[in-house]
Design a protein around this motif. Structure first.
Motif, PDB file in Angstrom:
ATOM      1  N   ILE A 191     -16.017  21.103 -27.872  1.00 61.72           N
ATOM      2  CA  ILE A 191     -16.422  22.213 -28.731  1.00 61.72           C
ATOM      3  C   ILE A 191     -16.167  23.499 -27.956  1.00 61.72           C
ATOM      4  O   ILE A 191     -16.860  23.794 -26.974  1.00 61.72           O
ATOM      5  CB  ILE A 191     -17.909  22.103 -29.126  1.00 61.72           C
ATOM      6  N   SER A 192     -15.150  24.227 -28.369  1.00 63.68           N
ATOM      7  CA  SER A 192     -14.770  25.442 -27.648  1.00 63.68           C
ATOM      8  C   SER A 192     -15.521  26.667 -28.137  1.00 63.68           C
ATOM      9  O   SER A 192     -15.582  27.685 -27.458  1.00 63.68           O
ATOM     10  CB  SER A 192     -13.261  25.680 -27.771  1.00 63.68           C
ATOM     11  N   ASP A 193     -16.110  26.567 -29.327  1.00 63.22           N
ATOM     12  CA  ASP A 193     -16.866  27.683 -29.902  1.00 63.22           C
ATOM     13  C   ASP A 193     -18.318  27.248 -30.112  1.00 63.22           C
ATOM     14  O   ASP A 193     -18.609  26.420 -30.978  1.00 63.22           O
ATOM     15  CB  ASP A 193     -16.249  28.090 -31.244  1.00 63.22           C
ATOM     16  N   PRO A 194     -19.257  27.788 -29.325  1.00 65.60           N
ATOM     17  CA  PRO A 194     -20.658  27.369 -29.443  1.00 65.60           C
ATOM     18  C   PRO A 194     -21.292  27.734 -30.774  1.00 65.60           C
ATOM     19  O   PRO A 194     -22.350  27.212 -31.124  1.00 65.60           O
ATOM     20  CB  PRO A 194     -21.350  28.114 -28.293  1.00 65.60           C
ATOM     21  N   PHE A 195     -20.657  28.642 -31.538  1.00 66.82           N
ATOM     22  CA  PHE A 195     -21.195  29.019 -32.841  1.00 66.82           C
ATOM     23  C   PHE A 195     -20.640  28.118 -33.950  1.00 66.82           C
ATOM     24  O   PHE A 195     -21.054  28.210 -35.096  1.00 66.82           O
ATOM     25  CB  PHE A 195     -20.855  30.481 -33.156  1.00 66.82           C
ATOM     26  N   GLN A 196     -19.692  27.249 -33.583  1.00 67.25           N
ATOM     27  CA  GLN A 196     -19.086  26.348 -34.561  1.00 67.25           C
ATOM     28  C   GLN A 196     -20.102  25.309 -35.031  1.00 67.25           C
ATOM     29  O   GLN A 196     -20.785  24.693 -34.227  1.00 67.25           O
ATOM     30  CB  GLN A 196     -17.878  25.663 -33.925  1.00 67.25           C
ATOM     31  N   ALA A 197     -20.181  25.122 -36.327  1.00 69.23           N
ATOM     32  CA  ALA A 197     -21.084  24.102 -36.867  1.00 69.23           C
ATOM     33  C   ALA A 197     -20.451  22.731 -36.670  1.00 69.23           C
ATOM     34  O   ALA A 197     -19.325  22.489 -37.090  1.00 69.23           O
ATOM     35  CB  ALA A 197     -21.326  24.357 -38.346  1.00 69.23           C
ATOM     36  N   VAL A 198     -21.177  21.861 -35.969  1.00 65.85           N
ATOM     37  CA  VAL A 198     -20.668  20.518 -35.707  1.00 65.85           C
ATOM     38  C   VAL A 198     -21.720  19.508 -36.128  1.00 65.85           C
ATOM     39  O   VAL A 198     -22.876  19.576 -35.696  1.00 65.85           O
ATOM     40  CB  VAL A 198     -20.337  20.334 -34.214  1.00 65.85           C
ATOM     41  N   GLN A 199     -21.329  18.573 -36.972  1.00 64.52           N
ATOM     42  CA  GLN A 199     -22.239  17.547 -37.453  1.00 64.52           C
ATOM     43  C   GLN A 199     -21.889  16.233 -36.762  1.00 64.52           C
ATOM     44  O   GLN A 199     -20.855  15.630 -37.045  1.00 64.52           O
ATOM     45  CB  GLN A 199     -22.107  17.403 -38.972  1.00 64.52           C
ATOM     46  N   VAL A 200     -22.740  15.808 -35.829  1.00 64.74           N
ATOM     47  CA  VAL A 200     -22.459  14.551 -35.122  1.00 64.74           C
ATOM     48  C   VAL A 200     -23.274  13.393 -35.689  1.00 64.74           C
ATOM     49  O   VAL A 200     -23.025  12.240 -35.351  1.00 64.74           O
ATOM     50  CB  VAL A 200     -22.747  14.689 -33.604  1.00 64.74           C
ATOM     51  N   LYS A 201     -24.237  13.709 -36.546  1.00 69.62           N
ATOM     52  CA  LYS A 201     -25.032  12.642 -37.171  1.00 69.62           C
ATOM     53  C   LYS A 201     -24.122  11.799 -38.062  1.00 69.62           C
ATOM     54  O   LYS A 201     -23.322  12.325 -38.842  1.00 69.62           O
ATOM     55  CB  LYS A 201     -26.160  13.250 -37.997  1.00 69.62           C
ATOM     56  N   GLY A 202     -24.231  10.498 -37.932  1.00 71.32           N
ATOM     57  CA  GLY A 202     -23.398   9.603 -38.718  1.00 71.32           C
ATOM     58  C   GLY A 202     -22.108   9.216 -38.030  1.00 71.32           C
ATOM     59  O   GLY A 202     -21.322   8.426 -38.570  1.00 71.32           O
ATOM     60  N   MET A 203     -21.862   9.771 -36.828  1.00 74.83           N
ATOM     61  CA  MET A 203     -20.644   9.447 -36.087  1.00 74.83           C
ATOM     62  C   MET A 203     -20.855   8.288 -35.117  1.00 74.83           C
ATOM     63  O   MET A 203     -19.970   7.950 -34.338  1.00 74.83           O
ATOM     64  CB  MET A 203     -20.146  10.673 -35.313  1.00 74.83           C
ATOM     65  N   GLY A 204     -22.030   7.697 -35.136  1.00 78.59           N
ATOM     66  CA  GLY A 204     -22.327   6.621 -34.202  1.00 78.59           C
ATOM     67  C   GLY A 204     -23.081   7.142 -32.995  1.00 78.59           C
ATOM     68  O   GLY A 204     -23.769   8.165 -33.066  1.00 78.59           O
ATOM     69  N   HIS A 205     -22.939   6.447 -31.897  1.00 73.88           N
ATOM     70  CA  HIS A 205     -23.615   6.875 -30.668  1.00 73.88           C
ATOM     71  C   HIS A 205     -22.806   7.988 -30.003  1.00 73.88           C
ATOM     72  O   HIS A 205     -21.658   7.779 -29.611  1.00 73.88           O
ATOM     73  CB  HIS A 205     -23.772   5.697 -29.708  1.00 73.88           C
ATOM     74  N   ILE A 206     -23.430   9.154 -29.870  1.00 73.27           N
ATOM     75  CA  ILE A 206     -22.758  10.319 -29.290  1.00 73.27           C
ATOM     76  C   ILE A 206     -23.433  10.716 -27.981  1.00 73.27           C
ATOM     77  O   ILE A 206     -24.662  10.767 -27.901  1.00 73.27           O
ATOM     78  CB  ILE A 206     -22.794  11.537 -30.251  1.00 73.27           C
ATOM     79  N   VAL A 207     -22.623  11.004 -26.966  1.00 74.65           N
ATOM     80  CA  VAL A 207     -23.122  11.597 -25.721  1.00 74.65           C
ATOM     81  C   VAL A 207     -22.529  12.992 -25.613  1.00 74.65           C
ATOM     82  O   VAL A 207     -21.303  13.166 -25.706  1.00 74.65           O
ATOM     83  CB  VAL A 207     -22.730  10.767 -24.485  1.00 74.65           C
ATOM     84  N   ALA A 208     -23.373  13.988 -25.483  1.00 77.02           N
ATOM     85  CA  ALA A 208     -22.917  15.366 -25.299  1.00 77.02           C
ATOM     86  C   ALA A 208     -23.065  15.733 -23.826  1.00 77.02           C
ATOM     87  O   ALA A 208     -24.155  15.613 -23.258  1.00 77.02           O
ATOM     88  CB  ALA A 208     -23.730  16.321 -26.168  1.00 77.02           C
ATOM     89  N   ILE A 209     -21.968  16.148 -23.207  1.00 81.53           N
ATOM     90  CA  ILE A 209     -22.003  16.594 -21.807  1.00 81.53           C
ATOM     91  C   ILE A 209     -21.943  18.115 -21.816  1.00 81.53           C
ATOM     92  O   ILE A 209     -20.950  18.713 -22.237  1.00 81.53           O
ATOM     93  CB  ILE A 209     -20.844  15.998 -20.999  1.00 81.53           C
ATOM     94  N   ILE A 210     -23.036  18.734 -21.390  1.00 83.11           N
ATOM     95  CA  ILE A 210     -23.184  20.192 -21.413  1.00 83.11           C
ATOM     96  C   ILE A 210     -22.882  20.754 -20.032  1.00 83.11           C
ATOM     97  O   ILE A 210     -23.537  20.393 -19.044  1.00 83.11           O
ATOM     98  CB  ILE A 210     -24.612  20.606 -21.822  1.00 83.11           C
ATOM     99  N   LEU A 211     -21.899  21.644 -19.955  1.00 85.83           N
ATOM    100  CA  LEU A 211     -21.543  22.278 -18.685  1.00 85.83           C
ATOM    101  C   LEU A 211     -22.033  23.723 -18.691  1.00 85.83           C
ATOM    102  O   LEU A 211     -21.731  24.485 -19.615  1.00 85.83           O
ATOM    103  CB  LEU A 211     -20.027  22.263 -18.472  1.00 85.83           C
TER     104      LEU A 211
END
Length: 255
Positions: free
Chosen positions: A145-165
């Protein structure tokens, strides 16, 4: 501070702990007695004396005098050397059993996920792009995700891991996106310079590198803290995660 790598390599774990404190807080150390430092780092005074000797000094007073002499404008070469020295100390910390346990736990989360999503801003954003490519090249399904204001829906995509830098771990846009991920059920791994930051505290698992922040005098808003530890963490996580996946595949084939 121009300590020699061959001297540093001879330090044991306790001496390395003292050395790490000295290079991170040289101004504070200049005002301390040897007993003050021993109490601060929870070691004996004899450990500090041995450290001084291994670094080529006659004793604590000699080392303190050297620290005071270093408080002047550094040349670019000395600044680059300090970055490498900080990175070397991070690698020593990363090889401890405690840090390896965290890396293994993070790799397990990634290996069990359907997707890994990366998020960062500025330099951390560039590293997120790199990490995504590196993960994909190793066979891990990832996107950035290059734009932090971008709306991203990860619910329903299965098991998601978000790595925050995040270097500071306090950027509001990053924190808000992290909260969105958590609300959607994603597991969070943070990679920050400060384990007490908001981003780190919100994460399910945090990995910190704890280096001295370096700022540009010409450009006061430019954080020049070396990101070499982040690259090391990301590449190691990718290798550990894909190894876990391949091991699991081998087990299923064997059955």
């Amino acid at each position: 501070m121009m300590f020699q790598p061959e001297q540093i390599s001879k330090l044991n774990d306790l001496e390395s702990l003292v050395f790490d404190f000295i290079i991170k807080s040289p101004e504070k150390v200049q005002q301390m007695t040897i007993r003050d430092l021993a109490s601060q780092v929870h070691v004996s005074t004899s450990t500090i004396v041995r450290l001084c000797t291994k670094l080529g000094f006659e004793g604590w007073a000699d080392l303190k005098f050297y620290l005071k002499s270093q408080f002047r404008e550094k040349t670019p070469e000395e600044q680059h050397y300090d970055n490498m020295l900080e990175f070397d100390m991070f690698l020593r910390r990363m090889n401890t059993s405690n840090y390896q346990q965290r890396l293994n736990a993070a790799a397990k989360l990634i290996a069990e996920a359907d997707y890994t999503v990366f998020l960062g801003i500025g330099t951390s954003g560039s590293l997120s792009d790199y990490a995504t490519k590196y993960f994909v090249n190793t066979g891990l399904r990832s996107f950035v995700i290059s734009d932090p204001f971008q709306a991203v829906q990860v619910k329903g995509m299965g098991h998601i891991v978000a790595i925050i830098l995040s270097v500071s771990g306090e950027t509001s846009q990053v924190i808000n996106k992290e909260l969105e991920f958590k609300a959607d059920g994603a597991k969070i791994i943070s990679i920050t310079n400060n384990e007490d930051s908001t981003v780190a505290k919100l994460a399910d698992l945090q990995l910190s590198y704890n280096l001295v922040n370096e700022w540009s005098k010409q450009y006061p808003l430019g954080n020049l803290t070396t990101q070499l530890p982040v690259l090391a963490i990301l590449e190691i996580l990718a290798h550990k995660a894909i190894d876990l996946i391949l091991d699991e595949q081998d087990k299923k084939i064997a059955e």
